[in-house]
Design an enzyme around this catalytic site. Structure first.
Site, mmCIF file in Angstrom:
data_model
loop_
_atom_site.group_PDB
_atom_site.id
_atom_site.type_symbol
_atom_site.label_atom_id
_atom_site.label_comp_id
_atom_site.label_asym_id
_atom_site.label_seq_id
_atom_site.Cartn_x
_atom_site.Cartn_y
_atom_site.Cartn_z
ATOM 1 N N ILE A 150 0.839 -1.213 0.000
ATOM 2 C CA ILE A 150 0.000 0.000 0.000
ATOM 3 C C ILE A 150 0.873 1.261 0.000
ATOM 4 O O ILE A 150 0.572 2.237 -0.702
ATOM 5 C CB ILE A 150 -0.987 -0.024 1.188
ATOM 6 C CG1 ILE A 150 -1.932 -1.225 1.046
ATOM 7 C CG2 ILE A 150 -1.784 1.282 1.250
ATOM 8 C CD1 ILE A 150 -2.815 -1.496 2.251
ATOM 9 N N ASP A 169 11.486 2.578 5.809
ATOM 10 C CA ASP A 169 11.107 1.182 6.043
ATOM 11 C C ASP A 169 12.405 0.393 6.220
ATOM 12 O O ASP A 169 13.118 0.133 5.246
ATOM 13 C CB ASP A 169 10.297 0.652 4.840
ATOM 14 C CG ASP A 169 9.693 -0.720 5.100
ATOM 15 O OD1 ASP A 169 10.317 -1.531 5.813
ATOM 16 O OD2 ASP A 169 8.591 -0.987 4.578
ATOM 17 N N CYS A 225 -4.112 5.326 7.329
ATOM 18 C CA CYS A 225 -5.026 4.316 6.777
ATOM 19 C C CYS A 225 -4.387 2.940 6.968
ATOM 20 O O CYS A 225 -4.679 2.000 6.220
ATOM 21 C CB CYS A 225 -5.281 4.560 5.297
ATOM 22 S SG CYS A 225 -6.111 6.110 4.945
ATOM 23 N N GLU A 256 -10.988 0.139 18.507
ATOM 24 C CA GLU A 256 -12.048 0.098 17.495
ATOM 25 C C GLU A 256 -13.116 -0.897 17.931
ATOM 26 O O GLU A 256 -12.768 -1.943 18.491
ATOM 27 C CB GLU A 256 -11.469 -0.329 16.137
ATOM 28 C CG GLU A 256 -10.518 0.706 15.558
ATOM 29 C CD GLU A 256 -10.032 0.354 14.151
ATOM 30 O OE1 GLU A 256 -10.583 -0.575 13.531
ATOM 31 O OE2 GLU A 256 -9.104 1.016 13.675
ATOM 32 N N HIS A 274 -12.647 2.913 9.628
ATOM 33 C CA HIS A 274 -11.883 1.751 9.120
ATOM 34 C C HIS A 274 -12.535 1.162 7.862
ATOM 35 O O HIS A 274 -12.923 -0.004 7.851
ATOM 36 C CB HIS A 274 -11.737 0.680 10.218
ATOM 37 C CG HIS A 274 -10.585 -0.264 9.944
ATOM 38 N ND1 HIS A 274 -9.872 -0.874 10.946
ATOM 39 C CD2 HIS A 274 -10.031 -0.704 8.782
ATOM 40 C CE1 HIS A 274 -8.944 -1.643 10.416
ATOM 41 N NE2 HIS A 274 -9.027 -1.553 9.098
ATOM 42 N N ALA A 277 -10.528 -0.504 2.892
ATOM 43 C CA ALA A 277 -10.703 -1.527 1.848
ATOM 44 C C ALA A 277 -12.134 -1.559 1.329
ATOM 45 O O ALA A 277 -12.494 -2.446 0.557
ATOM 46 C CB ALA A 277 -10.332 -2.903 2.412
HETATM 47 P P1 NAD Z 1 2.826 -4.859 3.634
HETATM 48 O O1 NAD Z 1 3.178 -5.994 4.522
HETATM 49 O O2 NAD Z 1 2.950 -5.031 2.159
HETATM 50 O O3 NAD Z 1 3.693 -3.560 4.045
HETATM 51 C C1 NAD Z 1 3.955 -3.208 5.363
HETATM 52 C C2 NAD Z 1 5.329 -2.577 5.369
HETATM 53 O O4 NAD Z 1 5.596 -2.076 6.678
HETATM 54 C C3 NAD Z 1 6.454 -3.588 5.050
HETATM 55 O O5 NAD Z 1 7.235 -3.154 3.942
HETATM 56 C C4 NAD Z 1 7.292 -3.609 6.322
HETATM 57 O O6 NAD Z 1 8.674 -3.774 6.070
HETATM 58 C C5 NAD Z 1 6.993 -2.243 6.909
HETATM 59 N N1 NAD Z 1 7.332 -2.127 8.316
HETATM 60 C C6 NAD Z 1 7.155 -3.040 9.298
HETATM 61 N N2 NAD Z 1 7.634 -2.558 10.462
HETATM 62 C C7 NAD Z 1 8.091 -1.313 10.216
HETATM 63 C C8 NAD Z 1 8.694 -0.312 11.019
HETATM 64 N N3 NAD Z 1 8.934 -0.522 12.322
HETATM 65 N N4 NAD Z 1 9.029 0.856 10.444
HETATM 66 C C9 NAD Z 1 8.804 1.088 9.112
HETATM 67 N N5 NAD Z 1 8.272 0.147 8.293
HETATM 68 C C10 NAD Z 1 7.909 -1.028 8.843
HETATM 69 O O7 NAD Z 1 1.338 -4.443 4.020
HETATM 70 P P2 NAD Z 1 0.318 -3.573 3.158
HETATM 71 O O8 NAD Z 1 -0.537 -4.484 2.377
HETATM 72 O O9 NAD Z 1 1.061 -2.495 2.489
HETATM 73 O O10 NAD Z 1 -0.572 -2.976 4.357
HETATM 74 C C11 NAD Z 1 -0.057 -1.930 5.169
HETATM 75 C C12 NAD Z 1 -0.955 -1.724 6.381
HETATM 76 O O11 NAD Z 1 -2.275 -1.324 5.939
HETATM 77 C C13 NAD Z 1 -1.157 -2.993 7.204
HETATM 78 O O12 NAD Z 1 -1.068 -2.664 8.573
HETATM 79 C C14 NAD Z 1 -2.571 -3.404 6.903
HETATM 80 O O13 NAD Z 1 -3.163 -4.100 7.978
HETATM 81 C C15 NAD Z 1 -3.218 -2.053 6.685
HETATM 82 N N6 NAD Z 1 -4.472 -2.118 5.929
HETATM 83 C C16 NAD Z 1 -5.469 -1.268 6.293
HETATM 84 C C17 NAD Z 1 -6.682 -1.319 5.618
HETATM 85 C C18 NAD Z 1 -7.800 -0.388 5.994
HETATM 86 O O14 NAD Z 1 -8.959 -0.742 5.818
HETATM 87 N N7 NAD Z 1 -7.515 0.804 6.486
HETATM 88 C C19 NAD Z 1 -6.893 -2.252 4.586
HETATM 89 C C20 NAD Z 1 -5.832 -3.067 4.208
HETATM 90 C C21 NAD Z 1 -4.615 -2.996 4.887
#
Ligand code: NAD
Length: 300
Positions: A150, A169, A225, A256, A274, A277
């Site tokens: 994302i 990251d 998000c 939440e 929330h 998605a």
């Molecule tokens: P992803 O696993 O592809 O990416 C997460 C990234 O965070 C990874 O690259 C990881 O290396 C990095 N990361 C982990 N710990 C870290 C730290 N301490 N400092 C900096 N970076 C760090 O996941 P994604 O698919 O990109 O999703 C990202 C977030 O969005 C997740 O938490 C997911 O649950 C959330 N999400 C929210 C919704 C919503 O409805 N708002 C929907 C889908 C996903």
């Protein structure tokens, strides 16, 4: 073979599973007590974020082969414990990427031009042309905390809009067209907008706290998000009150569901419950991937 649908899931997904010869029991409002009583009958279960699958449920699930999570985050499931019982945990990691990235971009525009506040003002019968002064997003720096699926997608869209996306990251070495900075402090010092795209972990717990807000540029905007618990909400409240943070857009919260949150007493805060998605397209993709996961897990 039987699958229990514990949270709302697209009808098309339920049809796909039934057509594969698996009995579908759809109980999208099942309570934790009912789940504990009934789970022993099932070979698979489908959840989103509402249903919690912890040790007691896993212990009671004597036939269970798979827990399928529609969505990304697995924080509502005890994945390690499920593994010790030979239960697969499967999610749909890419299905919601575009939807969440688009919401984050939408929030950047909304913050820059005060769109929700102006809508409220119009609804109140005002014509407050002089009260609202916007800014342009082109030329501004977007700091992405977390550059996974994302974060990447949000950064690429922001670059296409004339922003400069940078990212912090520690687990990523390269990001397509997005500059990776050495430390969180580098990002905090440079960003006009900061958007969080990290999972909730020990390291990301309140990753934006009072100390972090103090290191940001004056007038910064914050977008979350990603996951609740990654912003110290009291510190954000103080940073907005003091004028350090110009605005914040939130889709996720430490607790939440979050009703009557004190952050929403501030005009500078906009947000949603929330629903990152929550697009028609993402729900359909999540449904298809959920169905495929259930069928693969139960029928190989
Ligand atoms: P992803 O696993 O592809 O990416 C997460 C990234 O965070 C990874 O690259 C990881 O290396 C990095 N990361 C982990 N710990 C870290 C730290 N301490 N400092 C900096 N970076 C760090 O996941 P994604 O698919 O990109 O999703 C990202 C977030 O969005 C997740 O938490 C997911 O649950 C959330 N999400 C929210 C919704 C919503 O409805 N708002 C929907 C889908 C996903």
């Amino acid at each position: 073979m039987k699958v229990l649908i514990c949270d709302a899931t697209a009808q098309a997904a339920l049809d796909m599973i039934s057509e594969a010869g698996i009995e579908v029991v759809n109980k999208p409002d099942i309570t934790p007590e009912e789940l504990l009583e009934e789970i022993a009958e099932y070979d698979a279960m489908v959840v989103r974020s509402r249903t919690k699958v912890r040790k007691p449920v896993i212990d009671a699930a004597t036939k269970l082969k798979a827990i399928v999570r529609g969505g990304v985050g697995l924080d509502n499931i005890d994945v390690k414990y499920a593994g010790t019982k030979g239960i697969q945990v499967l999610n749909t990691p890419s299905a919601s990427t575009a939807a969440v990235a688009e919401l984050a971009i939408g929030y950047i525009f909304a913050l820059a031009r005060n769109i929700p506040q102006m809508t409220t003002s119009m609804g109140d019968g005002e014509w407050a042309k002089k009260s609202f002064s916007g800014t342009e997003i082109a030329g501004k720096v977007l700091g992405l905390v977390g550059i996974g699926r994302i974060g990447q997608s949000t950064g690429q869209k922001a670059n296409a809009l004339g922003m400069t996306a940078i990212a912090y990251d520690p687990f990523v070495d390269e990001a397509d067209g997005i500059e990776l900075v050495e430390s969180l402090n580098d990002l905090l010092a440079r960003a006009d907008y900061i958007s969080l795209h990290v999972p909730y972990t020990k390291e990301t717990h309140n990753i934006l706290d009072a100390n972090a807000f103090a290191k940001m540029k004056d007038g910064v905007n914050i977008i979350n998000c990603g996951r609740g618990g990654t912003i110290d909400e009291d510190a954000l409240f103080d940073a907005i009150k003091s004028g350090k943070v110009a605005g914040a857009a939130l889709d996720v919260y430490t607790e939440e569901p979050s009703m009557g949150h004190k952050l929403y007493t501030l005009d500078q805060v906009i947000g949603s419950p929330h629903i990152g998605a929550g697009t028609v397209e993402a729900k359909a993709r999540v449904g298809t991937e959920v169905a495929k996961n259930v069928i693969n897990a139960l029928k190989g």
